[in-house]
Design a protein around this motif. Structure first.
Motif, PDB file in Angstrom:
ATOM      1  N   LEU A 182      -5.162   8.509 -12.606  1.00 19.10           N
ATOM      2  CA  LEU A 182      -5.037   7.096 -12.271  1.00 19.10           C
ATOM      3  C   LEU A 182      -3.705   6.775 -11.584  1.00 19.10           C
ATOM      4  N   VAL A 183      -2.670   7.508 -11.901  1.00 17.47           N
ATOM      5  CA  VAL A 183      -1.401   7.329 -11.173  1.00 17.47           C
ATOM      6  C   VAL A 183      -1.582   7.731  -9.714  1.00 17.47           C
ATOM      7  N   LEU A 184      -2.294   8.836  -9.470  1.00 20.83           N
ATOM      8  CA  LEU A 184      -2.562   9.265  -8.104  1.00 20.83           C
ATOM      9  C   LEU A 184      -3.377   8.215  -7.354  1.00 20.83           C
ATOM     10  N   VAL A 185      -4.361   7.632  -8.022  1.00 21.86           N
ATOM     11  CA  VAL A 185      -5.163   6.571  -7.409  1.00 21.86           C
ATOM     12  C   VAL A 185      -4.281   5.383  -7.041  1.00 21.86           C
ATOM     13  N   ALA A 186      -3.381   5.006  -7.942  1.00 22.16           N
ATOM     14  CA  ALA A 186      -2.478   3.880  -7.665  1.00 22.16           C
ATOM     15  C   ALA A 186      -1.597   4.166  -6.457  1.00 22.16           C
ATOM     16  N   VAL A 187      -1.117   5.400  -6.327  1.00 25.81           N
ATOM     17  CA  VAL A 187      -0.277   5.773  -5.181  1.00 25.81           C
ATOM     18  C   VAL A 187      -1.069   5.661  -3.882  1.00 25.81           C
ATOM     19  N   LEU A 188      -2.295   6.179  -3.874  1.00 22.22           N
ATOM     20  CA  LEU A 188      -3.114   6.119  -2.663  1.00 22.22           C
ATOM     21  C   LEU A 188      -3.447   4.678  -2.292  1.00 22.22           C
ATOM     22  N   PHE A 189      -3.710   3.846  -3.278  1.00 12.16           N
ATOM     23  CA  PHE A 189      -3.991   2.438  -2.992  1.00 12.16           C
ATOM     24  C   PHE A 189      -2.751   1.744  -2.418  1.00 12.16           C
ATOM     25  N   ALA A 190      -1.592   2.049  -2.971  1.00 15.85           N
ATOM     26  CA  ALA A 190      -0.359   1.451  -2.453  1.00 15.85           C
ATOM     27  C   ALA A 190      -0.120   1.870  -1.002  1.00 15.85           C
ATOM     28  N   LEU A 191      -0.344   3.151  -0.705  1.00 13.99           N
ATOM     29  CA  LEU A 191      -0.170   3.634   0.668  1.00 13.99           C
ATOM     30  C   LEU A 191      -1.159   2.955   1.609  1.00 13.99           C
ATOM     31  N   GLY A 192      -2.395   2.771   1.142  1.00 20.93           N
ATOM     32  CA  GLY A 192      -3.394   2.108   1.976  1.00 20.93           C
ATOM     33  C   GLY A 192      -3.029   0.677   2.291  1.00 20.93           C
ATOM     34  N   LEU A 193      -2.577  -0.074   1.290  1.00 24.50           N
ATOM     35  CA  LEU A 193      -2.225  -1.480   1.500  1.00 24.50           C
ATOM     36  C   LEU A 193      -0.937  -1.639   2.301  1.00 24.50           C
ATOM     37  N   LEU A 194      -0.070  -0.646   2.270  1.00 27.66           N
ATOM     38  CA  LEU A 194       1.125  -0.678   3.108  1.00 27.66           C
ATOM     39  C   LEU A 194       0.829  -0.240   4.541  1.00 27.66           C
ATOM     40  N   THR A 195      -0.403   0.210   4.765  1.00 28.91           N
ATOM     41  CA  THR A 195      -0.831   0.588   6.105  1.00 28.91           C
ATOM     42  C   THR A 195      -1.559  -0.562   6.795  1.00 28.91           C
ATOM     43  N   LYS A 196      -2.415  -1.254   6.062  1.00 30.10           N
ATOM     44  CA  LYS A 196      -3.125  -2.439   6.584  1.00 30.10           C
ATOM     45  C   LYS A 196      -3.400  -3.360   5.413  1.00 30.10           C
ATOM     46  N   HIS A 197      -3.268  -4.646   5.623  1.00 31.15           N
ATOM     47  CA  HIS A 197      -3.294  -5.591   4.513  1.00 31.15           C
ATOM     48  C   HIS A 197      -4.637  -6.286   4.320  1.00 31.15           C
TER      49      HIS A 197
END
Length: 494
Positions: free
Chosen positions: A168-183
């Motif tokens: 779940l930490v890995l999932v949170a990291v990927l989601f953060a990277l995605g939202l910092l790429t496009k909002h």
């Protein structure tokens, strides 16, 4: 029954082969020496700024507006500086993201009870839909699909195994990277966050919540330190909304997706809960539709606002096919018929999809490269400041990019800049050359009260066209459109 199953597997493999063949076109196009989409030059310019360690929010100047999150500019910019060209890196990452999204649809289908054939069907459906109806986004230097790829990878990891704290930490990291790429990709993170906080074991839930909050705080601190509050002013800048454009855009994209979308929605609503993956896909599909409807009317919004709907439909259809194959009371050919029906739109448009490849292979591709190079050579030989609707053209010609036509128009229409900002510059001949391919939003001789379809994008207001007719002349028409040069100024009155 084995014969029916082999027929379903054969059709799935054919659909996968067709999708892969269609995907070969955007892969081939990655090295194209011309602009595939309007946004490519805009992104390449900001990526080059980020690669130099400068701010992509303030460096371009007061007439260029960046309303995207920063991650893609630095990621693509740095990789581009290492590999030689941010444009090619951005295109390659976009194509890689589409492959990731498609494979993620397969993983989700497996997690929802499907077998390998169902997973291949879901992946092929997703890839086929993208290559048939969103070709001008696949393999294009734009962060939308990169963001979607990061989020879909996170979702696949979330449903693909037990909810451990590390997962779940890995999932949170990927989601953060995605939202910092496009909002505008909020649907999947919201669905997974709600499910994780509601259903995950206590330790995993705490790890996910802690990682999410820590990443939010870290991102906020870095953004404020690097860009200040100007980042938020630009990200949340006002724009014009037109319900007519939003309705037409929605009908276009939902028309393309009507069969897989309807099949997925009916399955989600009519069939009792089968798995956690099915519940989340249903919520993702519904939320993606709502977000699409809500944002479609905004100026500059394109079909990408419905990419969540496309992806969710592919996931839902994979789960639907897996369910149909488990129903012994249904006719034996049901799965085979459903597989073909879901992909009916993709199959129907296949001649156009592959015809485009043939036309390019027969010379159109190389002709566009030649014509674009001619426009670059022409523009590079003209002195003075230039404004390019094709910002990649200005970049290739060595001209500074200092005006973003679309966002400048939005700033003028919403009162953030004077309404005649660009018109005044043209009237004073402060622009040595202006390149555009746009036409007037309202033709000069448009009949009053006539019902017309509004253009999808408006980058220059009609007042700019009026001033160009008055103060400038068309000196060249090339692949990228018309090139305007100032008319000779009249001699001063003695």
């Amino acid at each position: 029954m084995p014969k029916i199953e082999s027929s379903y597997r054969a059709v799935t493999l054919v659909l996968a082969a067709l999708a892969a063949a269609a995907f070969a076109y955007p892969l081939w196009r990655i090295g194209a020496g011309f602009e595939i989409d309007y946004n490519e030059g805009w992104n390449a310019f900001l990526q080059s700024i980020a690669a130099r360690g400068e701010s992509p929010y303030t460096t371009p100047g007061p007439l260029f507006f960046n309303n995207y999150p920063p991650l893609s500019f630095y990621l693509v910019g740095v990789l581009g500086s290492l590999l030689g060209d941010p444009l090619l890196v951005g295109r390659a990452l976009s194509a890689l993201a589409v492959a990731t999204i498609s494979l993620s649809c397969g993983v989700v289908t497996r997690a929802g009870g499907g077998d390998r054939t169902d997973a291949v069907f879901a992946a092929a459906t997703c890839l086929g839909l993208f290559c048939a109806f969103a070709t001008d986004y696949v393999g294009v230097n734009d962060p939308q699909l990169l963001a979607q790829g990061l989020l879909c990878l996170g979702f696949a990891i979330y449903v693909g195994g037990p909810a451990t704290p590390a997962r779940l930490v890995l999932v949170a990291v990927l989601f953060a990277l995605g939202l910092l790429t496009k909002h505008n990709v909020l649907a999947l993170p919201l669905v997974v966050t709600i499910h994780a906080l509601w259903q995950s074991p206590p330790k995993a839930r705490l790890a996910f919540l802690g990682a999410t909050l820590a990443l939010m705080a870290l991102a906020l601190a870095v953004i404020l330190a690097a860009f200040g509050t100007d980042f938020f002013h630009r990200l949340l800048a006002s724009r014009i909304y037109d319900p007519t454009r939003g309705f037409l855009l929605s009908m276009e994209m939902l028309g393309h997706l009507q069969i897989p979308l309807a099949a997925s929605l009916l399955f989600m609503v009519l069939v009792p809960r089968q798995s956690a993956a099915k519940s989340m896909v249903g919520a993702y599909l519904a939320l993606g539709l709502l977000i699409g409807f809500g944002f479609a009317s905004g100026a500059g919004v394109d079909i990408n606002i419905y990419f969540d709907t496309l992806i969710g439909s592919a996931m839902g259809c994979g789960l639907l096919l897996a369910w149909i194959r488990r129903q012994t009371a249904l006719p034996r050919q049901s799965a085979l018929a459903a597989a073909l029906l879901v992909n009916f739109g993709v199959l129907l448009i296949a001649p156009q999809t592959f015809g485009r490849i043939v036309v390019d292979a027969l010379g159109d591709y190389s002709e566009r490269e030649r014509l674009f190079a001619e426009d670059v050579a022409y523009l590079s030989g003209l002195p003075g400041p230039a404004i390019c609707e094709s910002m990649l053209l200005c970049l290739k010609a060595g001209k500074g990019v200092w005006i973003d036509p679309y966002n400048l128009l939005q700033a003028s229409l919403t009162g953030r800049l004077p309404a005649d900002q660009l018109v005044g510059m043209l009237r004073r001949h402060e622009v040595a050359v202006l390149q555009m391919i746009s036409q007037r939003e309202h033709p000069l001789h448009e009949a009053p009260g006539q019902q017309v379809i509004p253009p999808r994008f408006v980058n220059f207001g009609d007042d700019v066209h009026d001033e160009l007719d008055l103060s400038y002349r068309v000196a060249r028409v090339g692949l990228t459109g018309r090139f305007y040069l100032p008319k000779a100024s009249p001699p001063p009155v003695p």
